[in-house]
Design an enzyme around this catalytic site. Structure first.
Site, PDB file in Angstrom:
ATOM      1  N   GLU A  23      43.551  54.735  46.119  1.00 49.73           N
ATOM      2  CA  GLU A  23      42.833  55.376  45.004  1.00 49.73           C
ATOM      3  C   GLU A  23      42.785  54.537  43.728  1.00 49.73           C
ATOM      4  O   GLU A  23      43.149  55.008  42.653  1.00 49.73           O
ATOM      5  CB  GLU A  23      43.446  56.755  44.726  1.00 49.73           C
ATOM      6  CG  GLU A  23      43.410  57.644  45.955  1.00 49.73           C
ATOM      7  CD  GLU A  23      44.085  58.999  45.749  1.00 49.73           C
ATOM      8  OE1 GLU A  23      44.614  59.261  44.652  1.00 49.73           O
ATOM      9  OE2 GLU A  23      44.077  59.796  46.704  1.00 49.73           O
ATOM     10  N   GLU A  38      42.196  60.595  56.301  1.00 51.16           N
ATOM     11  CA  GLU A  38      42.850  61.857  55.893  1.00 51.16           C
ATOM     12  C   GLU A  38      41.903  63.038  56.077  1.00 51.16           C
ATOM     13  O   GLU A  38      41.771  63.902  55.205  1.00 51.16           O
ATOM     14  CB  GLU A  38      43.285  61.764  54.422  1.00 51.16           C
ATOM     15  CG  GLU A  38      44.182  60.574  54.131  1.00 51.16           C
ATOM     16  CD  GLU A  38      44.702  60.518  52.693  1.00 51.16           C
ATOM     17  OE1 GLU A  38      44.551  61.501  51.951  1.00 51.16           O
ATOM     18  OE2 GLU A  38      45.269  59.469  52.326  1.00 51.16           O
TER      19      GLU A  38
HETATM   20  C1  XIL Z   1      49.317  64.969  49.763  1.00 52.51           C
HETATM   21  C2  XIL Z   1      50.349  65.615  50.673  1.00 52.51           C
HETATM   22  O1  XIL Z   1      49.730  66.077  51.847  1.00 52.51           O
HETATM   23  C3  XIL Z   1      51.016  66.759  49.942  1.00 52.51           C
HETATM   24  O2  XIL Z   1      52.072  67.306  50.719  1.00 52.51           O
HETATM   25  C4  XIL Z   1      51.578  66.262  48.591  1.00 52.51           C
HETATM   26  O3  XIL Z   1      52.082  67.360  47.866  1.00 52.51           O
HETATM   27  C5  XIL Z   1      50.496  65.588  47.783  1.00 52.51           C
HETATM   28  O4  XIL Z   1      49.908  64.555  48.547  1.00 52.51           O
HETATM   29  N1  XIL Z   1      45.380  61.793  49.145  1.00 52.51           N
HETATM   30  C6  XIL Z   1      46.426  61.078  49.647  1.00 52.51           C
HETATM   31  C7  XIL Z   1      47.586  61.789  50.229  1.00 52.51           C
HETATM   32  O5  XIL Z   1      46.334  59.841  49.720  1.00 52.51           O
HETATM   33  O6  XIL Z   1      48.786  61.076  50.032  1.00 52.51           O
HETATM   34  C8  XIL Z   1      47.727  63.174  49.680  1.00 52.51           C
HETATM   35  O7  XIL Z   1      48.761  63.839  50.402  1.00 52.51           O
HETATM   36  C9  XIL Z   1      46.421  63.930  49.784  1.00 52.51           C
HETATM   37  C10 XIL Z   1      45.341  63.230  49.010  1.00 52.51           C
END
Ligand code: XIL
Length: 374
Positions: A157, A262
């Protein structure tokens, strides 16, 4: 006894006679010749405390990502203090099952402790100090799992939605080359590991343009970047299949691979105008934003299934470039979208429901694989 040729004939006949009944029952089987398929797994699943979740992981996926277990705040909470207890278990979990193991993530502006950027007096550190901290973190973590974690999300990001570099402490203190440095350190620490730049909303034209320019710059400088991770925290109405298609094509042109890193599809009402996935966003609770506390209506299940099928058709079209599709969670009960950006909602973004049962969307994804190969 049946000979080899007869077995083949029988198998082919079964397939064509009863495609639905004989369709593969697992995601990894359905997409075996296309791309890896995985899920982000959480602490109970890593520790073997979630039998239901672990059974789904065993049956369905050939790659795993850690939802939180390898983030800086978890493994390196204080200067010089590393805690690898859960991370070690995560890697052992994947090795036991011969899975492709992903590390997430090395350099990010969230879930990183404040001390990383400060000196003892609380002032921001200088470039040299922060580069050394980044170097030591990456060498310690990537080095520990050298040859065992196959792919790292190196920078997460780094871009704003308009395609410019996000004003993070990394950028402010080190300058724009913090990205190059992170990739160089990761490559030095494990020359065999695949290295990914990972971000959300890359389907926004301006953000995509910025990401393509970033990848082209890295490649021109000889930085070893393997793939772009499109996080794909999607909605029923965004991004369009066409936008996903165009985005994968744009990255493919730069010569990198693409991973869908994701994936989830939010069916709840939009809590903000923005379609992003910034984990620091917090929106107040409001019953209007949580309409399906007693279950997802069949019409919505159908919409979700169609949306998943459409996206997987796009991924299949690009099976030469897309190397992995990872869902961000195993069941709906595990999803971060139950608590983000509004705490305490009942969310339905994945392929297995709150009770761990396959949803219509699961069948649709399996079916999409069969149709894509016809
Ligand atoms: C999220 C996790 O799933 C949660 O448990 C935590 O509280 C916050 O982070 N983008 C990403 C991930 O790159 O690391 C994030 O994961 C979701 C958004």
């Amino acid at each position: 006894m049946l000979n080899r040729r007869m077995v083949l004939v029988v198998a082919t006949a079964t397939l064509s006679l009863g495609a639905a009944a004989q369709a593969p029952v697992s995601l990894k089987e359905a997409y075996r010749n296309d791309f890896l398929i995985g899920a982000a797994i959480n602490a109970p699943q890593i520790r073997g405390q979630d039998n239901r979740g672990d059974a789904i992981i065993d049956a369905q996926f050939d790659t795993i990502s850690p939802d939180n277990a390898l983030k800086w705040e978890r493994i390196h909470p204080q200067p010089g203090v590393y805690n690898f207890t859960l991370a070690d278990k995560y890697v052992a979990f994947g090795e036991k099952r011969h899975m492709f193991i992903v590390g997430h993530c090395l350099v990010w502006n969230n879930q990183v402790p404040a001390w990383v950027f400060r000196d003892r007096k609380g002032n921001l550190v200088d470039r040299k100090t922060l580069l050394k901290r980044m170097h030591d973190h990456i060498f310690t973590v990537v080095g520990r799992y050298k040859g065992r974690i196959q792919s790292w999300d190196v920078v997460n990001e780094a871009l704003n939605d308009d395609g410019t570099l996000r004003q993070t402490p990394w950028l402010k203190i080190i300058g724009p080359d913090y990205i190059e440095k992170a990739f160089e350190f990761a490559h030095q620490a494990d020359p065999q590991a695949q290295l990914t730049y990972n971000d959300y909303s890359l389907e926004l034209p301006a953000k995509r343009k910025g990401a393509v320019a970033l990848v082209e710059k890295l490649k021109a400088e000889g930085i070893p970047i393997t793939s772009v991770g499109m996080q794909s925290h999607d909605h029923l109405d965004w991004p369009s299949d066409a936008a996903v298609d165009a985005t994968i094509s744009a990255f493919a042109k730069t010569g990198v691979k693409v991973v869908i890193s994701e994936l989830d599809i939010d069916v709840l009402p939009h809590a903000t105008q923005n379609q992003g996935a910034d984990v620091s966003l917090k929106i107040a609770q409001n019953p209007k934003l949580n309409p399906y506390v007693n279950g997802l209506p069949p019409a919505m299940q159908k919409q979700l299934a169609e949306r998943y099928a459409g996206l997987f058709q796009v991924f299949l079209k690009h099976r030469d470039v897309v190397t992995r599709v990872t869902l961000w969670g195993v069941t709906d009960a595990d999803s971060w979208l139950n608590d983000w950006p509004v705490v305490g909602r009942t969310s339905y973004p994945l392929l297995f429901d709150h009770a761990g049962q396959p949803k219509p969307a699961f069948q649709a994804v399996i079916q999409a694989a069969a149709e894509g190969k016809q």
